[in-house]
Design a protein around this motif. Structure first.
Motif, PDB file in Angstrom:
ATOM      1  N   LYS A   1       0.786  -1.229   0.000  1.00 43.36           N
ATOM      2  CA  LYS A   1       0.000   0.000   0.000  1.00 43.36           C
ATOM      3  C   LYS A   1       0.822   1.286   0.000  1.00 43.36           C
ATOM      4  O   LYS A   1       0.276   2.349  -0.212  1.00 43.36           O
ATOM      5  CB  LYS A   1      -0.970   0.004   1.175  1.00 43.36           C
ATOM      6  N   GLU A   2       2.123   1.214   0.227  1.00 43.19           N
ATOM      7  CA  GLU A   2       2.939   2.428   0.263  1.00 43.19           C
ATOM      8  C   GLU A   2       4.073   2.335  -0.745  1.00 43.19           C
ATOM      9  O   GLU A   2       4.651   1.274  -0.942  1.00 43.19           O
ATOM     10  CB  GLU A   2       3.556   2.619   1.647  1.00 43.19           C
ATOM     11  N   ILE A   3       4.375   3.488  -1.363  1.00 42.85           N
ATOM     12  CA  ILE A   3       5.524   3.542  -2.258  1.00 42.85           C
ATOM     13  C   ILE A   3       6.718   4.122  -1.508  1.00 42.85           C
ATOM     14  O   ILE A   3       6.561   4.790  -0.486  1.00 42.85           O
ATOM     15  CB  ILE A   3       5.241   4.377  -3.531  1.00 42.85           C
ATOM     16  N   ASP A   4       7.901   3.849  -2.020  1.00 47.55           N
ATOM     17  CA  ASP A   4       9.128   4.380  -1.434  1.00 47.55           C
ATOM     18  C   ASP A   4       9.408   5.742  -2.069  1.00 47.55           C
ATOM     19  O   ASP A   4       9.991   5.830  -3.145  1.00 47.55           O
ATOM     20  CB  ASP A   4      10.283   3.401  -1.687  1.00 47.55           C
ATOM     21  N   GLY A   5       8.955   6.793  -1.403  1.00 47.09           N
ATOM     22  CA  GLY A   5       9.101   8.153  -1.927  1.00 47.09           C
ATOM     23  C   GLY A   5      10.541   8.577  -2.104  1.00 47.09           C
ATOM     24  O   GLY A   5      10.874   9.283  -3.058  1.00 47.09           O
ATOM     25  N   PHE A   6      11.426   8.140  -1.202  1.00 49.10           N
ATOM     26  CA  PHE A   6      12.838   8.498  -1.315  1.00 49.10           C
ATOM     27  C   PHE A   6      13.466   7.856  -2.551  1.00 49.10           C
ATOM     28  O   PHE A   6      14.236   8.487  -3.268  1.00 49.10           O
ATOM     29  CB  PHE A   6      13.610   8.106  -0.054  1.00 49.10           C
TER      30      PHE A   6
END
Length: 121
Positions: A53-58
């Protein structure tokens, strides 16, 4: 070629837990059984999988920066950076099916990546 587009995909975020580990300091002290290395306890992240459910923004930022640098090196000027979203859903019905029963569902969107549009300078 006067213009181009580049897709920069988003990667899922790593998931896991923090665990405590003992690490040697390289310093030694005399002990009852001879020389013994001094240790310190540190907390390390232990990856157990990938988020659904979450992407790695960094990581997305690093990948975008690389794409921008490559385009600039090849003589292109960035015009736009557009997020590309995708979606997912699920639903279920109760024991009666769709006739006289109940149903429920959900839907959500997520950033699949970024579309970079550039023009030749």
């Amino acid at each position: 070629m006067n213009s181009c587009t580049v897709f920069v995909p988003a990667s899922p975020k790593a998931v896991g837990r923090d665990k405590k580990v003992k690490k040697g300091t390289g310093e030694f002290e005399k002990g009852f059984f001879g020389k013994k290395e001094k240790t310190v306890t540190e907390t390390e992240f232990e990856q157990t999988g990938w988020s659904d459910k979450e992407i790695d923004g960094f990581q997305l930022q690093k990948d975008l920066q690389k794409a921008l640098n490559d385009l600039n090196r090849d003589g292109f000027e960035v015009v736009t950076v557009t997020p590309i979203t995708s979606g997912n859903y699920s639903w279920k019905t109760g024991p009666q099916g769709n006739i006289g029963g109940y149903g429920y569902g959900y839907g959500y969107s997520y950033t699949e990546g970024l579309l970079v549009t550039a023009k030749k300078v």
